[in-house]
Design a protein around this motif. Structure first.
Motif, PDB file in Angstrom:
ATOM      1  N   LYS A  39     -14.142 -19.402  -4.731  1.00 11.31           N
ATOM      2  CA  LYS A  39     -13.495 -20.708  -4.894  1.00 11.31           C
ATOM      3  C   LYS A  39     -13.076 -21.347  -3.582  1.00 11.31           C
ATOM      4  N   ARG A  69     -12.528 -26.475  -5.458  1.00 13.58           N
ATOM      5  CA  ARG A  69     -12.661 -25.213  -6.185  1.00 13.58           C
ATOM      6  C   ARG A  69     -13.682 -25.295  -7.311  1.00 13.58           C
ATOM      7  N   ARG A  70     -13.702 -26.405  -8.010  1.00  7.06           N
ATOM      8  CA  ARG A  70     -14.659 -26.543  -9.104  1.00  7.06           C
ATOM      9  C   ARG A  70     -16.085 -26.739  -8.579  1.00  7.06           C
ATOM     10  N   ASP A  71     -16.213 -27.374  -7.414  1.00  3.81           N
ATOM     11  CA  ASP A  71     -17.550 -27.645  -6.866  1.00  3.81           C
ATOM     12  C   ASP A  71     -18.207 -26.383  -6.315  1.00  3.81           C
ATOM     13  N   ALA A 123     -16.838 -19.782 -13.526  1.00  2.78           N
ATOM     14  CA  ALA A 123     -15.891 -20.812 -13.092  1.00  2.78           C
ATOM     15  C   ALA A 123     -14.519 -20.242 -12.767  1.00  2.78           C
ATOM     16  N   ASN A 124     -14.247 -19.004 -13.157  1.00  3.51           N
ATOM     17  CA  ASN A 124     -12.920 -18.427 -12.953  1.00  3.51           C
ATOM     18  C   ASN A 124     -12.912 -17.271 -11.972  1.00  3.51           C
ATOM     19  N   ASP A 181     -10.254 -31.326  -3.469  1.00  3.59           N
ATOM     20  CA  ASP A 181     -10.088 -30.061  -4.174  1.00  3.59           C
ATOM     21  C   ASP A 181     -11.474 -29.573  -4.570  1.00  3.59           C
ATOM     22  N   SER A 197     -17.337 -23.098  -6.822  1.00  2.00           N
ATOM     23  CA  SER A 197     -17.376 -21.902  -7.664  1.00  2.00           C
ATOM     24  C   SER A 197     -18.646 -21.906  -8.510  1.00  2.00           C
TER      25      SER A 197
END
Length: 891
Positions: free
Chosen positions: A572, A550-552, A566-567, A548, A554
């Motif tokens: 993402k 998305r956090r990496d 982050a959002n 996953d 973004s």
């Protein structure tokens, strides 16, 4: 696999904006490229990028007279002082406002900076390599501030004695200033121009001043009697003043003069205009020497090297950088980067070249070693979306939005095959069979995959099955399988070479953006729109693992975003993915400022690379500054073009809503990474970004030689070192002294048993010279085996590095190859000429051995015979004695 990749070079862009600089020796050119500085070595045909980066685009550069200190200032006035030879940052400083001009004094003790309409003179910071060399606590000390101009100062020029300097301003005047108060001197204003003054210069004798303005007027100023003083009046300071002695005009059909440079030693004036023409005049006669058109747009800056032979021009709109030798009327350097967004990149099979494809319809081939573009293909009439090399041969394939797939011969540099579909399609993805016989392409207009034969150019098949546009294609390295990813949330595996063409669909949870094969053809990596990176087994068609991401991935916030970095939804997911050379890691990038390196087995994020910290791009900052928020919105999004002072700057040629092409707005491009590629050697990788082509390598860092700073290196100390059997140190010291006889003495004194050890540890800065020396020795000296042992050891320990850097070692390697071939030929010739003699010698040797064997055998027999004879004689004598004794006793 090693993962300590560091930024190595910036390709794809050669000039962005700002001023150009020549080094004091005139052999290197410094060019600002976004928020970095690239240095072009014009003699050795190499380029490299300094490792530091500003927070915004660079506006001004200045180099001290010694050439070791570089002062670079960005758009916000933040400056970085750099030691150029060592490529390290010394100080950070802020001028607190935009700097429009910057110049070091010829003495090197001061530099002048134009901050708006004010001029500030500062003391040059001291460095450890000067005489009084301790680092200062406050390195930037202001000497004096000068005010008097009413608009932005555009140019600063010092006199040869560093006592005075000239400033040219947009307020249509030029002014003469003294650095320190001079007795009888009053700052003088030179007025009379009708538009902004572009430049002002002293003549070599400092008796004449030349000024040029934007409307193409050249004024020649001299120190003469005042007009209200009689001609027979005494010539003193009260009756003298600077006045216009002559006027000349450049007639260029409504084109404005944009830049100018003057060379005092040769009295050459070079001017550049808004329609891409430059002119060379000789002053003060204003005799025209040359006129040449080099661009279709404005020439932003021109600079002349110290000898006056080379002229460097920069045009920012198309990213052009030219160096012109006016005496021979030839180009020394002619480079142009992509003026639109990069879309795809790929390495050549040998890893020596990188191919870039962009929205401007151009395909450029970049040499990794030199950093220069060696060829540009312009046959495509629309944006090029994908490019890929065939694994065999020098054949490149590209896909474009113009509906064609083209094959390029990179030996003859020509387009030898063009593939088209029956209907007009815009191709967005491409894959090439490893054998180079079949090419496949996918389109955003059609859901089919088109397959052509490279040899005939005929369309072989159309693969149907996807229910959405095909976003990515990839052939297995063994050529058995074609994998395709689509927006219909499926990945399909095609066996196109089997007797029955079948496809195996793999279902995913979101639209597929990119697919990639592992080098062993057993696994594929898939990236999807929901930010997932999944790994699938090709043989079982099952998912093995997933990440996953998305956090990496973004990161980075645009000025128009109302959410935190982050959002933000658009950043993402990964849009490109690539396996490493050994298949242990994958590299992925997307529409953000991060590139992520993952371990395939564990799915762990190994390293995250930040593509850019340039705040001039959109999407690089993590937090928004509330000071820049106004009632009308973010300050960076306000259109201030209509309020520009110059008429041509007020004209808006951009198309509303255009994201690509010539009509797109270029003010704040968004940061993104549309493509990544690993080198076949695994020692480096490259990434296509908004700023250009970034190259990251394991072999970074300047090759530093500690003997450069040692003053005790003498022939006597070298021989003493040799006596102590410190062979490597003695060899390096001999190379530093550059004494051929000493190098030969040290070279021949090294024992043959230590050759391998010395060759392994020799610094790479001396590798080229050692190769050249060994080649000469092998050609001249009779020690054939000794020289061949050296060649073997050097190639064994440094062969990989030589292959990766063969661009700078071609001459040396070629000379070694030539010598080895000659020695081989001579040994073969000698052997052929003496074959009968050698056979006779060998026969004589065999005959001698046979004689020796016979002699030994014969000698052994004689000894036995003699021994037998002795034994027989002894027995006879003994028997006679015994008989005599017995007979005597009997008697």
């Amino acid at each position: 696999m090693k993962t300590d990749f560091q930024f190595s070079n910036l390709l794809g862009t050669v000039y962005s904006r700002g001023n150009l600089l020549f080094t004091p020796d005139g052999t290197c050119l410094l060019s600002p490229v976004g928020n970095r500085v690239s240095i072009f070595d014009l003699v050795n045909s190499k380029s490299y990028t300094l490792p530091f980066a500003h927070r915004k685009n660079i506006a001004r550069l200045a180099l001290n007279p010694r050439g070791n200190l570089l002062l670079s200032v960005d758009e916000d006035g933040r400056a970085i002082l750099t030691n150029v030879p060592r490529r390290i940052v010394l100080y950070h400083f802020s001028f607190r406002d935009n700097v429009s001009a910057l110049a070091f004094a010829p003495s090197g003790r001061h530099f002048a900076a134009a901050v708006g309409r004010k001029i500030e003179v500062w003391h040059t910071p001291s460095t450890p390599d000067v005489a009084d060399g301790d680092l200062e606590f406050a390195p930037f000390v202001r000497h004096r501030m000068y005010t008097g101009h009413f608009d932005t100062v555009r140019s600063l020029e010092w006199s040869s004695d560093s006592r005075f300097f000239l400033s040219a301003s947009k307020d249509m005047t030029a002014r003469i200033w003294s650095m320190d108060p001079e007795e009888g001197f009053v700052p003088t204003t030179l007025g009379g121009h009708k538009l902004a003054v572009v430049g002002a210069w002293f003549s070599k004798d400092q008796e004449t001043i030349y000024t040029v303005s934007k409307d193409g007027a050249l004024f020649i100023w001299k120190y003469m009697l005042r007009y209200d003083v009689p001609e027979d009046a005494e010539e003193n300071d009260e009756n003298m003043q600077w006045g216009i002695a002559d006027r000349h005009y450049f007639h260029q059909n409504q084109a404005n003069l944009t830049c100018a440079a003057f060379h005092p030693d040769s009295n050459l004036l070079v001017t550049g205009f808004s329609h891409g023409v430059f002119m060379i005049h000789e002053l003060p006669d204003f005799s025209q020497i040359q006129t040449l058109s080099i661009s279709q747009n404005d020439i932003d800056h021109v600079v002349i090297n110290k000898t006056g032979e080379w002229l460097a021009f920069g045009a920012s709109k198309l990213g052009q950088l030219l160096v012109w030798e006016w005496q021979s009327e030839s180009y020394v350097l002619k480079q142009q980067g992509h003026f639109d967004s990069l879309n795809s990149i790929t390495y050549s099979p040998d890893g020596q070249r990188i191919i870039t494809a962009a929205d401007d319809g151009k395909i450029k081939v970049w040499d990794v070693t030199s950093g220069f573009c060696i060829v540009t293909f312009t046959e495509h009439i629309s944006g090029v979306t994908a490019c890929e090399f065939a694994k065999r041969g020098n054949v490149l394939f590209t896909a474009s939005l113009d509906g064609s797939v083209r094959a390029w011969d990179l030996i003859r540099y020509r387009n030898f095959r063009t593939f088209t579909a029956p209907s007009r399609l815009s191709f967005s993805s491409l894959a090439v069979d490893p054998s180079g016989e079949v090419v496949a392409a996918g389109s955003i207009d059609s859901f089919d995959i088109h397959i052509w034969s490279v040899q005939t150019g005929q369309l072989l098949d159309r693969l149907s099955g996807h229910e959405g546009p095909v976003s990515s294609l990839a052939f297995a390295p063994d050529g058995s399988t074609l994998v395709s990813g689509s927006w219909d949330r499926t990945v399909r595996l095609w066996s196109i070479f089997a007797r029955t063409q079948t496809s195996e669909p793999l279902q995913l949870m979101a639209d597929v953006l990119a697919v990639a094969f592992r080098p062993d053809s057993k696994q594929i990596a898939v990236t999807t729109l929901d930010g997932q990176l999944t790994f699938w087994s090709v043989s079982d068609a099952t998912q093995q693992s997933g990440v996953d991401a998305r956090r990496d991935v973004s990161g980075g916030r645009k000025l128009s975003d109302r959410r935190t970095a982050a959002n933000v939804a658009g950043t993402k997911s990964f849009t490109t993915v690539q396996y490493s050379a050994d298949g242990s890691c994958v590299l992925a990038g997307g529409n953000s400022k991060y590139i992520c390196l993952y371990d395939v087995v564990s799915g762990v994020l190994v390293k995250k690379f930040t593509v850019s910290v340039n705040l001039s791009l959109d999407g690089t900052q993590e937090f928004l500054n509330s000071k820049l928020l106004t009632e009308a919105g973010p300050k960076g999004l306000l259109d201030e073009q209509g309020e520009a002072s110059d008429r041509e700057d007020r004209i808006d040629t951009s198309l509303p809503g255009a994201q690509r092409g010539e009509g797109a707005r270029k003010t704040r491009p968004a940061v993104r990474v549309p493509g990544v590629a690993f080198s076949p050697t695994g020692r480096s990788f490259c990434a296509a970004s908004t700023e250009g082509l970034l190259v990251y390598s394991l072999d970074t860092g300047v090759m530093f030689d500690p003997f450069d700073l040692d003053v005790s290196v003498t022939p006597a100390s070298t021989l003493e070192t040799l006596k102590r059997c410190e062979y490597l140190k003695a060899l390096v010291m001999a190379f530093r002294l550059n004494d051929r006889g000493l190098v030969r003495a040290v070279y021949q004194a090294i024992p043959i048993g230590d050759v391998g050890l010395v060759a392994r540890e020799v610094p790479r800065v001396y590798l080229a010279r050692l190769l050249r020396f060994v080649a000469v020795q092998a050609d001249e000296s009779p020690h054939v085996e000794f020289n061949l042992r050296w060649i073997e050891a050097l190639l064994t320990w440094h062969g990989r590095w030589m292959r990766e850097n063969r661009g700078g070692l071609e001459a040396e390697v070629r000379s070694v190859e030539k010598v080895v071939r000659r020695l081989q030929g001579e040994i073969v010739r000698v052997a052929e000429e003496n074959v009968y003699r050698v056979e006779w010698i060998c026969g004589m040797k065999r005959e001698g051995k046979e004689r020796e064997r016979l002699a030994i055998e014969f000698g052994g027999r004689r000894e036995e015979e003699e021994r037998d004879e002795v034994m027989v004689d002894g027995e006879e004598e003994g028997s006679e004695g015994e008989g005599d004794g017995e007979w005597m006793g009997f008697e």
